[in-house]
Every structure is written in structure tokens, then in C-alpha cells.
Design an enzyme around this catalytic site. Structure first.
Site, PDB file in Angstrom:
ATOM      1  N   SER A   1       0.859  -1.179   0.000  1.00  0.00           N
ATOM      2  CA  SER A   1       0.000   0.000   0.000  1.00  0.00           C
ATOM      3  C   SER A   1       0.893   1.226   0.000  1.00  0.00           C
ATOM      4  O   SER A   1       1.683   1.422   0.927  1.00  0.00           O
ATOM      5  CB  SER A   1      -0.902   0.013   1.239  1.00  0.00           C
ATOM      6  OG  SER A   1      -1.601   1.232   1.328  1.00  0.00           O
ATOM      7  N   ARG A   2       0.790   2.030  -1.056  1.00  0.00           N
ATOM      8  CA  ARG A   2       1.669   3.202  -1.150  1.00  0.00           C
ATOM      9  C   ARG A   2       1.230   4.322  -0.205  1.00  0.00           C
ATOM     10  O   ARG A   2       1.982   5.255   0.024  1.00  0.00           O
ATOM     11  CB  ARG A   2       1.712   3.698  -2.600  1.00  0.00           C
ATOM     12  CG  ARG A   2       2.315   2.669  -3.538  1.00  0.00           C
ATOM     13  CD  ARG A   2       2.583   3.214  -4.929  1.00  0.00           C
ATOM     14  NE  ARG A   2       3.041   2.140  -5.801  1.00  0.00           N
ATOM     15  CZ  ARG A   2       2.298   1.504  -6.684  1.00  0.00           C
ATOM     16  NH1 ARG A   2       1.031   1.843  -6.817  1.00  0.00           N
ATOM     17  NH2 ARG A   2       2.790   0.547  -7.433  1.00  0.00           N
ATOM     18  N   VAL A   3       0.011   4.217   0.320  1.00  0.00           N
ATOM     19  CA  VAL A   3      -0.427   5.175   1.332  1.00  0.00           C
ATOM     20  C   VAL A   3       0.135   4.769   2.692  1.00  0.00           C
ATOM     21  O   VAL A   3       0.516   5.600   3.509  1.00  0.00           O
ATOM     22  CB  VAL A   3      -1.968   5.255   1.370  1.00  0.00           C
ATOM     23  CG1 VAL A   3      -2.447   6.098   2.538  1.00  0.00           C
ATOM     24  CG2 VAL A   3      -2.484   5.830   0.059  1.00  0.00           C
TER      25      VAL A   3
END
Length: 514
Positions: free
Chosen positions: A369-371
Site C-alpha cells: 500500500s503506497r499510502v
């Protein structure tokens, strides 16, 4: 008799222009084949404009040439024949939006499929520009899925675009459906402005599959918060293509009115195939894997519409969970790589884990998850710690498990911890776990309370632990849930409570053994 030549000329010119404009407003069908009508005469027609055939059927302009245009027939294809008159509507395709759609099943044009009449309060165009950077804010609010491994290790935030990817029959739809069920569970206990309304877009699915999904939502009291947009396998390619944009438009209604939406595209592989079919019928040149050159733009203009809006625009959000099917775990294929590059991370479901009965079969090594933790509540961040690292290490060591007698003690301990975590994170379908229960499980794991529990018993004991805490210490759990974090005093109190719980349990087991 006095005649004003200039005035007469102007009158005749106006009449001729009016007649010419009327002629340009209508055209004639030259050919009809495979849902595509070739029409001449509509000289001023616009791209994507909706046109109406004399039979009453609707069409959408997709290609414009020097002397003709190609129109996709949206409905009643059989009724359209050569020589039919076609007239312009000067409108882009619009679909109904609003809360009155919740609990309903509609087609790609927004028409009800569940038999009841649909009250239309507002309609919106399905093709709109995605919000710009200045209209958004960063993703920071968690979207709880109820799936332990996702909420702990691959968190999703409101406004995020998180891809669910994997081979056929590995549980991709189950992950998305469980996320919807968890939103419905949360919606019952939060204010209306904090609720998440869901849109499930079924593209190329069997009608029986959609019926089962509707029944599952109904059984879990989640249908009242959900809109189902259905373009089943029997529908024409244009409806399968348009369904995704229809669902997105319905979700944008919640986003733009300060509410929160979650949309599931199941799946974009079939969506791409439908667009490929349309493009080939329109005689557009094929590219890689026979897909048209603009297939990346097709998906990017769809997924970019998911966003967390700025405070000036109401702070609403639309979260997207697109699903993509792979062949033999090949994530380097054309459509998977396209969608991976558009989204903010992916949840990869591994078929080998699925066949080992590890469900959800999420691969930690290839999921991201890049968040990240920006979409997690502090309490969850406090308790997950090195969980992902330990699981990834275990997956690397799994190959050596058959040589267990030759392994050193540290490796044996790492393997046992990995087995315990894997078992703890497994979860049945339609069984979402709430936030506090997850935090308590991971708190007990992080502080070593489950280290001496047998792997086969760890889930049952963790469940008994949470039931005990809810029954005896609900005020503590409520405080952690309200604050969203574990204060030092609460942490010490929890350790004392859990020490007592596990000591009592251990002594009871020892007495049984004696």
C-alpha cells in the site's frame, strides 16, 4: 410595391440556415452489424453524444469520419435496421444518481433490473473530468475492511485506489465483498456523515453470481448501503464497457456531497476485453495483445476519479477497489501492469496459498500500500510493529521446514512464530472483524501472550480473549476505540488483565493434564 432587397435576402438566408441545421440534426443508417451502426448525415454530431434512432433505441457516437460516423447501439439492437432515421440529442449519456439507488440493482444505463420503478431525482453525465490536485487532499482516513491481514499490513485509506489482483478463483471478489459487509457493519454505529456507501460494479459476471452476491448482502443487512451495477456476461460489449463509468458516476454523488463512497470494479480485465471488442468492431488498429492503444487512458480516466476531496469541497471521498485477473500469477502482463501503475498499491492473492487453505490468500511479499500507515489509526500502528517483517521472513523459511531437525533454535522459533501469525490472520468469508478486536489480537501477539499457545488453538483462544475483554472490560475497549490509540496507562492495564487471563487458562490446562 416597394421591396427591400437586403431584408428579403436576410429572410431567405435565415430560412435556408434553419433548413440546413435541421438536415444536419438527422442522419440515415447505412449498415448495422454486431451492435455498431454506420450513419451518414450527422455532420455536426459530437464524440460520445447520445443519438436516437427512429425505432426508439439509443446509441452513442464512438468514431467520426469525413462522411459518416460509427454509433454503438445501447439497447434494442434488433429494432435498428438500414434506412432508419437517426437524430441528435445534444447530450452526453447521463445516469441517475442519489441515495434512492441504495439497495437497488441497475444496468449500465441506470435502469432498474430488480423489477421496481426507480424514482429519478438527479442525473449526471458518466464522462467527467477527474478532480485536480488542488481539489484534493492527501489520503489520511482509514477505510476498515474487517480483514485482519489487510487492516494490519496493507491498510487502505478513504480516497485510495487499491488494486486486488490474482489468478482466477483465488478469492478476489470475497475480499471486496467482505470489505462492503464491514462498511455496513460500521455504518450502523456511526453518524450519517461518517457512513461509507458502496457501489459494486459487476462486469461480465454470470447472472447467478450477481444473484448470490445480492443475497449475501441482504442476509448481512448490507444491501441498504449498496448499489449493484450489473453488466452480465450476456449483455453487449458496450454495456460491459459503460458499466464501470456508470458506477463511478453514482459513487461521485456521495463524494461530491461530503459523504464517503466505496466502489468495486469486478473486474477490469473483462472491462478491457469488452473495450477491445468494441475497438476491433470499429476497425481501430490493434496494439499489444490486440488491445487498442488508448486502453491505458480508458482505465486511468476511470480510476483517477477516486479521490479524497479538500475541506473546501466538503471532505468527501470515493475509494476504488479495482479487480484484475492474472494468468499463472503473471503480473507483468499488459492490463495488470497498466492498472498497477495507475493505482496506489495492490493486494496480490497467491493461488499456492489458496490451495494450502490459507485464506485470504494474500501474498505479503508482493502486496503493498503506497499510502501505508498514513491510513491507519494510531492504535493499529502501535500493535502491528514488525508483524509484516516476521511474516515475510517466515515465507522465506517455509522451504526449510522439512529439515526441521537440522535447524538452529532461532530459525525454529521464527518458523513457529510465522505459523502462529499465519493461523491467526486466516479468516473465513463474510466474517469481518471489527477494529478493537483486531487491536486486542495483535496486542496480545506483540507482547508475547500467545507465544506458548498451540498453533491449532491460537484462533480459538484469541477469540475467547476478546470475548472476555468485551464482557469484563468494555469500558477500556470503548476508550481505546474512541481515542484511536492505546495510552501508556491503558497498555499497562491491558498487560495486567491479559497476564491474569492467560495464567488462569494455563493453570486450568495443567490441572486437566494432571
Amino acid at each position: 410595391m416597394n421591396i427591400n432587397v437586403n431584408q428579403l435576402s436576410e429572410t431567405i438566408s435565415k430560412k435556408l440556415n434553419n433548413e440546413r441545421s435541421k438536415i444536419l440534426e438527422v442522419g440515415t443508417v447505412l449498415t448495422v452489424a454486431d451492435g455498431v451502426a454506420t450513419v451518414c448525415g450527422l455532420e455536426d454530431v459530437m464524440f460520445s453524444e447520445v443519438v436516437k434512432f427512429s425505432s426508439g433505441a439509443l446509441g452513442q457516437v464512438q468514431s467520426i469520419y469525413y462522411d459518416s460516423c460509427s454509433i454503438l447501439i445501447l439497447e434494442d439492437e434488433i429494432a435498428v435496421t438500414e434506412g432508419d432515421v437517426v437524430s441528435r440529442t445534444h447530450e452526453i449519456l447521463k445516469v441517475p444518481v442519489g441515495k434512492h439507488l441504495l439497495g437497488r440493482v441497475v444496468d449500465a444505463l441506470g435502469k432498474p433490473l430488480d423489477g421496481d420503478i426507480l424514482d429519478v431525482d438527479e442525473k449526471r453525465e458518466i464522462e467527467v473530468k477527474a478532480p485536480g490536485v488542488m481539489q484534493r487532499q492527501s489520503v489520511h482516513e482509514p477505510l476498515q475492511t474487517g480483514i485482519k491481514i489487510i487492516d494490519a499490513l496493507i491498510p487502505i485509506g478513504r480516497g485510495q485506489r487499491q488494486l486486488i489482483i490474482g489468478d482466477r478463483q483465488t478469492g478476489k471478489t470475497t475480499v471486496a465483498l467482505d470489505t462492503i459487509l464491514n462498511q455496513a457493519s460500521i455504518n450502523k454505529s456511526v453518524p450519517e456523515n461518517e457512513r461509507v456507501y458502496c457501489i459494486y460494479v459487476a462486469i461480465g459476471q454470470k447472472e447467478s453470481t450477481i444473484a448470490r452476491l445480492k443475497q449475501t448482502l441482504l442476509e448481512h443487512d448490507a444491501l441498504q448501503y449498496t448499489i449493484i451495477v450489473s453488466a452480465c456476461a450476456g449483455d453487449v460489449a458496450v454495456k460491459q464497457f459503460l458499466a464501470a463509468y456508470t458506477g463511478c458516476t453514482m459513487g461521485e454523488y456521495f463524494r461530491d456531497n461530503g459523504m464517503h463512497g466505496l466502489i468495486v470494479y469486478d473486474d477490469l480485465s473483462k472491462h478491457a476485453i469488452a473495450y477491445r471488442e468494441i475497438s476491433l468492431l470499429l476497425r481501430r488498429p490493434p496494439g499489444r495483445e490486440a488491445f487498442p492503444g488508448d486502453i491505458f487512458y480508458i482505465h486511468s480516466r476511470l480510476l483517477e476519479r477516486a479521490a479524497k476531496m479538500s475541506r473546501d469541497r466538503g471532505s468527501g471521498s470515493l475509494t476504488a477497489l479495482p479487480i484484475v485477473e492474472t494468468q499463472e500469477k503473471d503480473i507483468s502482463a499488459y492490463i495488470p501492469t497498466n492498472v498497477i501503475s495507475i493505482t496506489d498499491g495492490q493486494i496480490f492473492l497467491d493461488s499456492s496459498l489458496f490451495y494450502q487453505n490459507i485464506k485470504p490468500a494474500i501474498s505479503i511479499g508482493t502486496s503493498v500500500s503506497r499510502v501505508g500507515s498514513a491510513a491507519q489509526r494510531k492504535a493499529m500502528k502501535q500493535v502491528v510493529g514488525s508483524l509484516k517483517l516476521e511474516l515475510a521472513e517466515f515465507r522465506e523459511l517455509e522451504a526449510f521446514m522439512q529439515f526441521s531437525s537440522d535447524l538452529d533454535q532461532d530459525t525454529k522459533n521464527a518458523i513457529r512464530k510465522g505459523q502462529l501469525l499465519t493461523t491467526l490472520l486466516t479468516q473465513g468469508a463474510s466474517q469481518p472483524v471489527d477494529f478493537v478486536e483486531q487491536v486486542m489480537m495483535f496486542f496480545a501477539t506483540q507482547n508475547g501472550f500467545l507465544d506458548h499457545v498451540e498453533v491449532d488453538e491460537v484462533k480459538a483462544i484469541a477469540k475467547k480473549m476478546t470475548i472476555f475483554l468485551e464482557a469484563k472490560h468494555s469500558d477500556l475497549l470503548d476508550r481505546i476505540n474512541t481515542l484511536g490509540k492505546i495510552e501508556e496507562a491503558d497498555s499497562n492495564q491491558l498487560k495486567e488483565i491479559l497476564s491474569g487471563f492467560f495464567n488462569i487458562k494455563q493453570s486450568n490446562e495443567e490441572q486437566k493434564g494432571l
